[in-house]
Scaffold this motif. Structure first.
Motif, mmCIF file in Angstrom:
data_model
loop_
_atom_site.group_PDB
_atom_site.id
_atom_site.type_symbol
_atom_site.label_atom_id
_atom_site.label_comp_id
_atom_site.label_asym_id
_atom_site.label_seq_id
_atom_site.Cartn_x
_atom_site.Cartn_y
_atom_site.Cartn_z
ATOM 1 N N ALA A 29 -24.064 9.186 13.937
ATOM 2 C CA ALA A 29 -25.721 9.103 13.160
ATOM 3 C C ALA A 29 -25.843 8.257 12.274
ATOM 4 O O ALA A 29 -24.939 8.406 11.643
ATOM 5 N N TRP A 30 -27.131 7.957 11.275
ATOM 6 C CA TRP A 30 -27.783 7.240 9.802
ATOM 7 C C TRP A 30 -28.849 7.869 9.722
ATOM 8 O O TRP A 30 -29.412 7.955 10.313
ATOM 9 N N MET A 31 -28.412 8.227 8.394
ATOM 10 C CA MET A 31 -29.372 8.907 7.576
ATOM 11 C C MET A 31 -30.212 7.523 7.199
ATOM 12 O O MET A 31 -29.959 5.949 7.203
ATOM 13 N N ALA A 32 -31.508 7.554 7.614
ATOM 14 C CA ALA A 32 -32.446 6.545 6.821
ATOM 15 C C ALA A 32 -33.964 6.718 6.761
ATOM 16 O O ALA A 32 -34.383 8.466 6.776
ATOM 17 N N LYS A 33 -34.709 5.994 6.348
ATOM 18 C CA LYS A 33 -36.026 5.701 5.311
ATOM 19 C C LYS A 33 -36.565 4.968 5.986
ATOM 20 O O LYS A 33 -36.909 3.636 6.069
ATOM 21 N N SER A 34 -38.342 5.257 5.941
ATOM 22 C CA SER A 34 -38.837 4.224 6.629
ATOM 23 C C SER A 34 -39.649 3.823 5.590
ATOM 24 O O SER A 34 -39.930 4.422 4.656
ATOM 25 N N SER A 35 -39.796 2.432 6.276
ATOM 26 C CA SER A 35 -40.176 1.932 5.111
ATOM 27 C C SER A 35 -41.742 1.914 4.840
ATOM 28 O O SER A 35 -42.630 1.297 4.183
#
Length: 242
Positions: A179-185
């Motif tokens: 799993a990867w942490m991400a942020k919506s652009s």
């Protein structure tokens, strides 16, 4: 869905490596015994185990390999215990390499082929300690309870932030994904991108928070939609931890 450990033995031992391999269906003791190579790509080892009758049997082969990007040595194994062949890698943590330890961790080799998400339900909840999550993912064919544990192998930005684990029949943790942490652009909201090896194949899903959940500890698992926002190299799977 496989996990395990492997330990390098002293040079005089008959088996160069001994260890255990686990799945949700079995826990098996294994040995890696050196074999004569017929060509450069011939296996370096036979993988053996003892069956229920007490007879030692060959269940696979293994190769000494080196990571293309990391340059770190690891062992690639192809094994069949009667359920069809599967591939796993035996890799070392940074700490084990620094200490020149003979300890390896067995992790699954996930293919790049992804199943379609279809109808998926699931939830992810942040735990109060250890920067971990607990959750489940289910459809009409499977129902998996799992945990997200911090990835101690992460040494590059593209490596997974978490490993996804379930338990074997004896309670041994088995890695089934990343799993990867991400942020919506678009929205600026944080979410997690998950790649899970389910009984139906490799599955990509996202864990997001709706308006009611935002700011809390609970995430809803939804089918993955390719909007171009997934973390770089997330589709490369578990090989990223080596």
């Amino acid at each position: 869905m496989f996990a395990g450990t492997l330990t390098r033995n002293v040079e005089t031992a008959a088996a160069q490596y001994t260890g255990m391999i686990h799945s949700t269906r079995f826990d098996i003791a294994i040995q890696l015994e050196a074999r004569a190579k017929m060509s450069e790509r011939s296996p370096d080892f036979d993988v053996t185990a003892v069956n229920k009758s007490g007879r030692k049997v060959r269940i696979g082969t293994a190769w000494n390999e080196t990571g293309n990007t990391s340059g770190n040595p690891y062992i690639s194994m192809q094994i069949d215990v009667g359920l069809g062949p599967f591939r796993v890698n035996a890799v070392q943590t940074k700490e084990a390499r620094a200490a020149q330890s003979g300890a390896f961790e067995i992790i699954p080799l996930v293919s790049n082929g992804l199943m379609k998400s279809g109808s998926i339900s699931g939830e992810l909840t942040a735990m109060d300690a250890d920067n971990a999550f607990t959750g489940y993912i289910a459809n009409m064919m499977f129902d998996l309870e799992f945990m997200l544990i911090e990835n101690s192998y992460k040494s590059e930005k593209t490596h997974p932030d978490y490993r996804i684990e379930v338990s074997s029949p004896r309670g041994t943790p088995i890695r089934v994904g990343s799993a990867w942490m991400a942020k919506s652009s678009r929205t600026g909201n944080d979410y997690l991108s998950l790649l899970i090896n389910t009984p139906d194949g490799d599955l990509r899903v996202n864990a997001v928070q709706n308006e009611e959940q935002r700011g809390g500890q609970t995430f809803s698992i939804i089918p993955f939609i390719d909007s171009g926002e997934q973390p770089q190299d997330a589709g490369a799977g578990l090989s990223l931890v080596a």
